[in-house]
Design a protein around this motif. Structure first.
Motif, PDB file in Angstrom:
ATOM      1  N   VAL A 275      18.992  98.395  21.337  1.00 30.40           N
ATOM      2  CA  VAL A 275      19.371  98.382  19.835  1.00 30.40           C
ATOM      3  C   VAL A 275      20.912  98.374  19.902  1.00 30.40           C
ATOM      4  CG1 VAL A 275      19.792 100.003  18.290  1.00 30.40           C
ATOM      5  CG2 VAL A 275      17.420  99.815  19.149  1.00 30.40           C
ATOM      6  N   SER A 276      21.418  98.726  21.115  1.00 33.28           N
ATOM      7  CA  SER A 276      23.094  98.723  21.240  1.00 33.28           C
ATOM      8  C   SER A 276      23.422  97.296  21.268  1.00 33.28           C
ATOM      9  CB  SER A 276      23.524  99.499  22.122  1.00 33.28           C
ATOM     10  OG  SER A 276      23.083 100.894  22.028  1.00 33.28           O
ATOM     11  N   HIS A 277      22.646  96.465  21.830  1.00 29.40           N
ATOM     12  CA  HIS A 277      23.029  94.984  22.270  1.00 29.40           C
ATOM     13  C   HIS A 277      23.222  94.311  20.891  1.00 29.40           C
ATOM     14  CE1 HIS A 277      23.443  91.391  24.307  1.00 29.40           C
ATOM     15  NE2 HIS A 277      22.356  90.843  23.858  1.00 29.40           N
ATOM     16  N   GLN A 278      22.203  94.515  20.069  1.00 30.26           N
ATOM     17  CA  GLN A 278      22.139  93.869  18.662  1.00 30.26           C
ATOM     18  C   GLN A 278      23.188  94.344  17.977  1.00 30.26           C
ATOM     19  OE1 GLN A 278      18.429  93.016  16.409  1.00 30.26           O
ATOM     20  NE2 GLN A 278      19.289  93.436  14.775  1.00 30.26           N
ATOM     21  N   ALA A 279      23.440  95.887  17.808  1.00 32.06           N
ATOM     22  CA  ALA A 279      24.540  96.459  17.095  1.00 32.06           C
ATOM     23  C   ALA A 279      25.873  95.705  17.416  1.00 32.06           C
ATOM     24  CB  ALA A 279      24.313  98.004  17.010  1.00 32.06           C
ATOM     25  N   VAL A 280      26.341  95.926  18.575  1.00 26.69           N
ATOM     26  CA  VAL A 280      27.622  95.481  19.137  1.00 26.69           C
ATOM     27  C   VAL A 280      27.607  93.853  18.729  1.00 26.69           C
ATOM     28  CG1 VAL A 280      29.024  95.079  21.171  1.00 26.69           C
ATOM     29  CG2 VAL A 280      27.693  97.121  21.104  1.00 26.69           C
ATOM     30  N   GLY A 281      26.583  93.232  18.732  1.00 27.66           N
ATOM     31  CA  GLY A 281      26.685  91.885  18.381  1.00 27.66           C
ATOM     32  C   GLY A 281      27.420  91.572  17.163  1.00 27.66           C
ATOM     33  N   ALA A 282      26.553  92.364  16.133  1.00 24.76           N
ATOM     34  CA  ALA A 282      26.855  92.286  14.716  1.00 24.76           C
ATOM     35  C   ALA A 282      28.064  92.773  14.525  1.00 24.76           C
ATOM     36  CB  ALA A 282      25.923  93.156  13.926  1.00 24.76           C
ATOM     37  N   ALA A 283      28.883  93.848  15.423  1.00 25.72           N
ATOM     38  CA  ALA A 283      30.019  94.270  15.192  1.00 25.72           C
ATOM     39  C   ALA A 283      30.992  93.422  15.611  1.00 25.72           C
ATOM     40  CB  ALA A 283      30.109  95.642  15.930  1.00 25.72           C
ATOM     41  N   LEU A 284      30.644  92.438  16.676  1.00 23.79           N
ATOM     42  CA  LEU A 284      31.649  91.719  17.143  1.00 23.79           C
ATOM     43  C   LEU A 284      31.682  90.504  16.256  1.00 23.79           C
ATOM     44  CD1 LEU A 284      33.244  90.033  19.443  1.00 23.79           C
ATOM     45  CD2 LEU A 284      30.976  89.302  20.306  1.00 23.79           C
ATOM     46  N   LEU A 285      30.683  90.135  15.657  1.00 25.03           N
ATOM     47  CA  LEU A 285      30.792  89.026  14.375  1.00 25.03           C
ATOM     48  C   LEU A 285      31.517  89.496  13.086  1.00 25.03           C
ATOM     49  CD1 LEU A 285      29.596  86.286  13.028  1.00 25.03           C
ATOM     50  CD2 LEU A 285      27.486  87.533  12.435  1.00 25.03           C
ATOM     51  N   GLY A 286      31.271  90.996  13.016  1.00 26.96           N
ATOM     52  CA  GLY A 286      32.204  91.183  11.603  1.00 26.96           C
ATOM     53  C   GLY A 286      33.606  91.427  12.124  1.00 26.96           C
ATOM     54  N   THR A 287      33.992  91.668  12.974  1.00 29.25           N
ATOM     55  CA  THR A 287      35.310  91.623  13.714  1.00 29.25           C
ATOM     56  C   THR A 287      36.024  90.335  13.674  1.00 29.25           C
ATOM     57  OG1 THR A 287      34.896  93.713  15.202  1.00 29.25           O
ATOM     58  CG2 THR A 287      36.931  92.155  15.626  1.00 29.25           C
ATOM     59  N   LEU A 288      35.299  89.296  13.911  1.00 27.20           N
ATOM     60  CA  LEU A 288      35.559  88.055  14.263  1.00 27.20           C
ATOM     61  C   LEU A 288      35.992  87.337  12.632  1.00 27.20           C
ATOM     62  CD1 LEU A 288      33.834  86.404  16.973  1.00 27.20           C
ATOM     63  CD2 LEU A 288      36.084  86.899  17.099  1.00 27.20           C
ATOM     64  N   VAL A 289      34.841  87.856  11.688  1.00 27.59           N
ATOM     65  CA  VAL A 289      35.255  87.429  10.307  1.00 27.59           C
ATOM     66  C   VAL A 289      36.317  88.139   9.746  1.00 27.59           C
ATOM     67  CG1 VAL A 289      33.902  87.689   7.884  1.00 27.59           C
ATOM     68  CG2 VAL A 289      32.838  87.040   9.992  1.00 27.59           C
ATOM     69  N   ALA A 290      36.543  89.485  10.103  1.00 27.59           N
ATOM     70  CA  ALA A 290      37.540  90.093   9.384  1.00 27.59           C
ATOM     71  C   ALA A 290      38.978  89.534   9.821  1.00 27.59           C
ATOM     72  CB  ALA A 290      37.530  91.509   9.723  1.00 27.59           C
ATOM     73  N   PHE A 291      38.808  89.134  11.180  1.00 26.92           N
ATOM     74  CA  PHE A 291      40.039  88.526  11.781  1.00 26.92           C
ATOM     75  C   PHE A 291      40.333  87.070  11.028  1.00 26.92           C
ATOM     76  CE2 PHE A 291      42.070  85.396  14.507  1.00 26.92           C
ATOM     77  CZ  PHE A 291      43.408  86.406  15.070  1.00 26.92           C
ATOM     78  N   THR A 292      39.486  86.546  10.815  1.00 24.59           N
ATOM     79  CA  THR A 292      39.572  85.129  10.127  1.00 24.59           C
ATOM     80  C   THR A 292      39.981  85.091   8.675  1.00 24.59           C
ATOM     81  OG1 THR A 292      37.865  84.186  11.508  1.00 24.59           O
ATOM     82  CG2 THR A 292      38.308  82.894   9.492  1.00 24.59           C
ATOM     83  N   VAL A 293      39.582  86.075   8.150  1.00 28.43           N
ATOM     84  CA  VAL A 293      39.990  86.389   6.473  1.00 28.43           C
ATOM     85  C   VAL A 293      41.392  86.838   6.518  1.00 28.43           C
ATOM     86  CG1 VAL A 293      39.523  87.859   4.378  1.00 28.43           C
ATOM     87  CG2 VAL A 293      37.702  86.967   5.933  1.00 28.43           C
ATOM     88  N   LEU A 294      41.846  87.718   7.301  1.00 31.75           N
ATOM     89  CA  LEU A 294      43.381  88.291   7.605  1.00 31.75           C
ATOM     90  C   LEU A 294      44.229  86.937   7.875  1.00 31.75           C
ATOM     91  CD1 LEU A 294      43.520  91.917   8.561  1.00 31.75           C
ATOM     92  CD2 LEU A 294      43.710  90.949   6.246  1.00 31.75           C
ATOM     93  N   ALA A 295      43.705  86.274   8.911  1.00 34.08           N
ATOM     94  CA  ALA A 295      44.617  85.235   9.389  1.00 34.08           C
ATOM     95  C   ALA A 295      44.687  84.195   8.460  1.00 34.08           C
ATOM     96  CB  ALA A 295      44.023  84.618  10.848  1.00 34.08           C
ATOM     97  N   LEU A 296      43.480  83.562   7.612  1.00 33.56           N
ATOM     98  CA  LEU A 296      43.654  82.864   6.490  1.00 33.56           C
ATOM     99  C   LEU A 296      44.764  83.317   5.404  1.00 33.56           C
ATOM    100  CD1 LEU A 296      39.805  81.591   6.315  1.00 33.56           C
ATOM    101  CD2 LEU A 296      42.291  80.297   6.965  1.00 33.56           C
TER     102      LEU A 296
END
Length: 316
Positions: A275-296
């Motif tokens: 469960v932690s593996h999937q949750a951390v994967g989703a959190a990683l994806l969300g962090t990258l998305v937030a980073f991309t939006v702010l960088a844009l």
């Protein structure tokens, strides 16, 4: 006069009340969605996906009190949480259209897109039960949930007050590339889980190609994420929020690798790790998305500032 022209209005003015409230509401929905995906993962690894044999009710009841056990509770609670998020998506869309005159023009359409995703997600949720956990539907269910989660993050991040520094360089495109790679890797992970590919491969050497594709996908996902961290370190003038998100992404990808290795070697026998593996994967994806939006946003705002400066100098 010139100083007031140098900064775009969205970075100097306080956000309007509707915008501020909707931003906070969106972040709450995003957090609830992340928790929902964790509960969904727990439902799968605990073999509770069909604990409620019917849909949308559970044993024909809103609350199956007589049949309630851990597995039934997980499936019932997963549906309850999903229903609450669905109602929140309806409210978000309604509020965005109601206050559209004091909100960015794109927000009502983005919230309507999110509502469409959550409706489709509900349909997929029903099909996972009626089609007896068919692997392609289960994987699509996860993929749609991740899209909705990241749509909430895009909206929330785009509504944040943010001051451009103009020091992002190619980071927006590297961040976008990393986010796409991690999303595909998440889908591969969902495919491995929905087909129980790890057990199949270890037990009878079946579906090993599916499992190995997910293992091989770790390499590009990790390299793309670490490239963001490296580039952030090499950019001294980078906005502190972007630097923090880059460091967070680096920490999450290391943690994700550790959880993945532990899950592999323990053959999915420890549910908390899975469960932690999937949750951390989703959190990683969300962090990258937030980073991309702010960088844009940083890149766009800096370009706007640079285009305004010559006009301001000429006017003065």
């Amino acid at each position: 006069m010139a100083e007031s022209v140098l900064y775009p209005s969205d970075t100097t003015q306080e956000p309007s009340q509707p915008k501020d409230r909707i931003r906070r509401f969106v972040w709450k929905i995003a957090i609830a969605t992340l928790l929902l995906m964790a509960v969904g993962s727990a439902t799968r690894v605990m073999n509770a996906g069909l604990a409620c044999p019917d849909w949308p009710l559970c044993y024909g009841q809103l609350v199956p009190s007589q049949q309630m056990n851990l597995q039934v509770f997980l499936e019932w609670f997963h549906r309850l949480d999903a229903a609450l998020i669905g109602l929140s998506a309806i409210a978000l869309s309604g509020l965005s259209w109601w206050y559209r005159r004091s909100l960015p023009n794109w927000l009502p359409w983005a919230s309507t897109f999110a509502l469409g995703l959550i409706i489709f997600q509900g349909v997929l949720g029903g099909l996972t039960v009626t089609q007896l956990l068919r692997f392609d539907i289960v994987t699509a269910h996860l993929g749609c949930a991740l899209l909705f989660f990241n749509t909430m993050l895009v909206i929330g991040t785009a509504l944040m007050p943010y001051q451009a520094t103009g020091a992002v360089g190619k980071l927006p495109w590297v961040g976008l590339t990393a986010a796409i790679i991690v999303y595909v890797q998440s889908l591969l992970g969902g495919l491995v889980g929905s087909q129980w590919a790890l057990h199949q491969c270890f037990g009878g050497y079946q579906l090993c190609a599916v499992m190995n594709s997910h293992i091989a996908g770790v390499v590009p996902a990790t390299l793309a994420t670490l490239a963001i961290v490296f580039m952030a370190w090499r950019t001294p003038a980078l906005h502190p929020t972007l630097r923090g998100l880059a460091n967070l992404a680096g920490g999450l990808v290391v943690l994700q690798i550790i959880l993945g290795v532990a899950t592999f070697w323990l053959h999915l026998q420890v549910e908390v790790l899975t469960v932690s593996h999937q949750a951390v994967g989703a959190a990683l994806l969300g962090t990258l998305v937030a980073f991309t939006v702010l960088a844009l946003r940083d890149r766009a705002n800096a370009s706007e500032i640079n285009s305004i400066i010559p006009d301001a100098a000429a006017a003065s």
